[in-house]
Design a protein around this motif. Structure first.
Motif, short mmCIF file in Angstrom:
data_model
loop_
_atom_site.label_atom_id
_atom_site.label_comp_id
_atom_site.label_asym_id
_atom_site.label_seq_id
_atom_site.Cartn_x
_atom_site.Cartn_y
_atom_site.Cartn_z
N PHE A 1 0.83 -1.20 0.00
CA PHE A 1 0.00 0.00 0.00
C PHE A 1 0.88 1.26 0.00
O PHE A 1 0.61 2.22 -0.74
CB PHE A 1 -0.93 0.01 1.20
N ASN A 2 1.91 1.25 0.82
CA ASN A 2 2.81 2.40 0.86
C ASN A 2 3.59 2.55 -0.45
O ASN A 2 3.89 3.66 -0.89
CB ASN A 2 3.77 2.29 2.04
N TYR A 3 3.91 1.42 -1.06
CA TYR A 3 4.56 1.42 -2.37
C TYR A 3 3.65 2.08 -3.40
O TYR A 3 4.09 2.95 -4.18
CB TYR A 3 4.88 -0.02 -2.76
N ALA A 4 2.37 1.73 -3.37
CA ALA A 4 1.41 2.31 -4.31
C ALA A 4 1.29 3.82 -4.09
O ALA A 4 1.20 4.60 -5.05
CB ALA A 4 0.04 1.66 -4.14
N HIS B 1 0.82 2.28 -12.63
CA HIS B 1 1.53 1.27 -11.84
C HIS B 1 0.97 1.23 -10.41
O HIS B 1 0.75 0.16 -9.85
CB HIS B 1 3.03 1.59 -11.82
N SER B 2 0.75 2.41 -9.84
CA SER B 2 0.15 2.49 -8.50
C SER B 2 -1.19 1.78 -8.46
O SER B 2 -1.50 1.02 -7.52
CB SER B 2 -0.02 3.96 -8.10
N THR B 3 -2.00 1.99 -9.49
CA THR B 3 -3.32 1.38 -9.55
C THR B 3 -3.22 -0.14 -9.60
O THR B 3 -3.98 -0.86 -8.92
CB THR B 3 -4.08 1.90 -10.78
N SER B 4 -2.28 -0.65 -10.38
CA SER B 4 -2.12 -2.11 -10.48
C SER B 4 -1.71 -2.71 -9.14
O SER B 4 -2.14 -3.81 -8.77
CB SER B 4 -1.11 -2.47 -11.58
N VAL B 5 -0.87 -1.98 -8.38
CA VAL B 5 -0.46 -2.46 -7.05
C VAL B 5 -1.66 -2.50 -6.11
O VAL B 5 -1.87 -3.48 -5.38
CB VAL B 5 0.66 -1.56 -6.46
N LEU B 6 -2.47 -1.45 -6.12
CA LEU B 6 -3.66 -1.40 -5.25
C LEU B 6 -4.66 -2.50 -5.61
O LEU B 6 -5.26 -3.13 -4.73
CB LEU B 6 -4.33 -0.02 -5.34
N LEU B 7 -4.86 -2.72 -6.91
CA LEU B 7 -5.78 -3.78 -7.34
C LEU B 7 -5.27 -5.15 -6.90
O LEU B 7 -6.07 -6.03 -6.52
CB LEU B 7 -5.96 -3.74 -8.86
N ASN B 8 -3.96 -5.35 -6.96
CA ASN B 8 -3.39 -6.61 -6.51
C ASN B 8 -3.66 -6.83 -5.02
O ASN B 8 -3.95 -7.95 -4.58
CB ASN B 8 -1.89 -6.63 -6.77
N ILE B 9 -3.61 -5.76 -4.23
CA ILE B 9 -3.86 -5.88 -2.78
C ILE B 9 -5.29 -6.36 -2.53
O ILE B 9 -5.53 -7.33 -1.80
CB ILE B 9 -3.60 -4.55 -2.06
N ILE B 10 -6.28 -5.66 -3.14
CA ILE B 10 -7.68 -6.00 -2.83
C ILE B 10 -8.13 -7.28 -3.51
O ILE B 10 -9.06 -7.95 -3.05
CB ILE B 10 -8.64 -4.85 -3.17
#
Length: 567
Positions: free
Chosen positions: A51-54, A65-74
């Motif tokens: 989350f902090n990376y995003a 890229h931030s969006t893809s990281v957040l989607l991976n989390i949820i």
């Protein structure tokens, strides 16, 4: 015997995450990103680190890229991580995906109606419903298409391709009738193509919707002035003077309009208000100086053009207009009003180009004498190669190369530090410096960084040039014909010659000419940032992708480091 062993010491994810946090606090975000990337690589399933990376990615502008990281989390790590939904809403909003943003803000509020960002999310939801209504409830994909059309239209206007701009803007306005900026641009475009009555009608429509719209009011003043309806021009000027802009864009529009109307006193006041918003902006400094000059405030104009020399040494404006103002103040030249434009007058540009043609007609000894006796010739050559980067710049470079005019070394060295010069031209300039015998290294501004570049001495191949080397070069140039808009011949020749020279005497054996030719074109594209793949070149030259890859690796192994390129 003592057995010494080297023990590998690996830092943990928490260590790198902590370092990243410290750099964020110090404002060093790019350094922070490097450390947090190490942390999430070690702990890919840690949703808090992810989350902090995003968040850091978004802060640095890497929204997708931030969006893809957040989607991976949820989707894969923690579907109840509520802050991710708010972050996704913010990201999609920044990407102008309005309905997608609304979807995630509402998901966030459903998960945590009293969460930390609930109040902000509620406000954004209300705002997004208003935007969706104003956008005729269009889908994000269609809106994205419309926004791209509007961006294209602005580029067409900048290139004076008004018919193309008109077509785009009419479609934008038909889909989004309340898109005020698009309607103002449509009004202007009709004016530029000669449809002044239509331009006036559209500007009036804007003012019915928003009576204090600065662009529409200013445009109307210009339109009425063109038609010679003085009483309506006066009315618009009175209205414009009562408007108090809260942004530089609006302040500039008012000042520019009053300048175009030759309202010298009003333009002076407007530019003074603009420069108070940013007193270090070179454009504003110059225009304020023009406004002061036109009001015969010569001392103020001189001070401003002197200041311009400090803030923008590459613009040429400060030196030229300072001299002009001195002559006007001392009565040497008759006073003439200056236009509110950030460029040299056409007659001065013409004079400098004529001077360059004179330079091109001279022999080597005459050129050396000219450089000694005329202090302005170097400045003029520098101006012209910056002004016309294709035709005249090429002619000047060819003359310098042919006559080996090393006296112009400082001009070329200064030129390759300009941020507005294409990388391919800078590469050509470096080879030019090398060929006229200038000492290394050559300092070049590439990708925002000044790099010291060196080239091997040019004395290894006299009488040794082989037919197969020439065949590779000629095949490449033949295959590249009509495929590139910018000049490429000299750069391709220089890259190939430099590769042969750098690998000499152990030049790799040339087998099939087409493979090396394809690799040479690929090297050109890499050096000049052209978008091409090895597969595309493989299809074009009818060779295998792997063979191009192999030969291009060999080329880059010898000369790739000179411009920071790697295979």
């Amino acid at each position: 015997m003592k057995n010494n062993k080297v023990v590998s010491f690996e830092r943990g994810a928490d260590f790198y995450f902590g370092l990243s946090f410290k750099h964020i606090q110090s404002g060093r975000l790019k350094t922070a990103l490097r450390y947090i990337e190490k942390a999430v690589k070690i702990k890919p399933d840690d949703s808090y680190m992810q989350f902090n990376y995003a968040g850091l990615l978004a802060e640095l502008g890497h929204i997708e890229h931030s969006t893809s990281v957040l989607l991976n989390i949820i989707n894969n790590l923690d579907p109840d991580y509520d802050e991710c939904y708010f972050g996704l809403g913010c990201n999609y909003l920044q990407m102008q995906k309005i309905k997608k943003a609304l979807e995630y803000f509402e998901k966030y509020l459903k998960l945590v109606p009293y969460g930390e960002y609930a109040e902000e999310a509620e406000h954004l939801v209300d705002m997004l419903y208003l935007i969706i209504e104003a956008n005729n409830n269009l889908d994000d994909e269609e809106l994205e298409h419309i926004y791209k059309m509007e961006e294209e239209a602005i580029k067409f206007m900048e290139r004076r391709e008004y018919e193309k701009a008109l077509k785009n803007l009419e479609e934008v306005v038909s889909k989004l009738p309340n898109a005020i900026p698009a309607k103002n641009n449509l009004s202007l475009t009709h004016y530029y193509v000669g449809n002044i009555s239509t331009a006036i009608s559209i500007a009036k429509d804007v003012l019915e919707y928003e009576k204090d719209n600065i662009h529409a009011n200013c445009n109307l003043a210009i339109f009425y002035n063109k038609l010679g309806i003085n009483n309506l021009v006066e009315r618009q000027v009175r209205l414009i003077k009562k408007l108090y802009p809260d942004s530089e864009d609006y302040a500039y529009k008012i000042a520019d309009t009053l300048g175009c109307l030759n309202r010298y006193k009003e333009a002076y006041d407007a530019y003074r208000r603009l420069i108070r918003m940013d007193d270090k902006n070179p454009q504003y400094i110059h225009l304020m100086a023009v406004a002061a000059f036109n009001c015969k405030k010569f001392n103020e104009a001189l001070d401003l053009w002197k200041k311009l020399q400090k803030y923008d040494g590459e613009s040429y404006l400060g030196d030229y207009y300072y001299g002009l103002a001195v002559k006007a103040k001392e009565g040497i030249d008759d006073f003439r009003y200056l236009p509110y434009i950030c460029q040299l007058p056409k007659e001065e540009v013409g004079r400098r180009i004529d001077k360059v043609y004179q330079f091109l007609s001279l022999e080597k000894d005459e050129i050396k004498e000219l450089i000694i006796n005329d202090n302005s010739i170097k400045e003029i050559i520098y101006f012209v190669i910056s002004f016309d980067k294709l035709v005249l710049r090429k002619m000047i470079f060819d003359k310098i190369k042919k006559e080996e005019i090393i006296e112009l070394e400082d001009v070329i060295r200064k030129y390759i530090l300009r941020p507005d010069v294409d990388k391919s031209i800078k590469i050509e300039s470096v080879f030019l410096l090398n060929k006229i015998g200038c000492k290394e290294p050559y300092h070049v501004l590439i990708d925002g960084e000044v790099k010291a570049i060196s080239i091997e001495p040019d004395n290894l191949l006299k009488g040794e040039w082989r037919k197969e080397w020439e065949d590779v070069k000629n095949t490449t140039l033949k295959m590249m014909k009509n495929c590139y808009k910018t000049p490429y011949t000299n750069i391709v020749e220089d890259i190939w010659y430099d590769f042969i020279k750098s690998s000499y005497p152990d030049v790799p054996k040339i087998g099939r000419i087409e493979i090396w030719a394809a690799a040479l074109e690929f090297a050109y594209c890499r050096f000049t940032c052209k978008d091409v793949t090895q597969q595309q070149l493989a299809d074009k030259y009818k060779v295998s992708k792997s063979s191009i890859s192999e030969k291009s690796r060999i080329i880059f192994s010898y000369i790739g480091n000179k411009f920071g390129e790697r295979e």
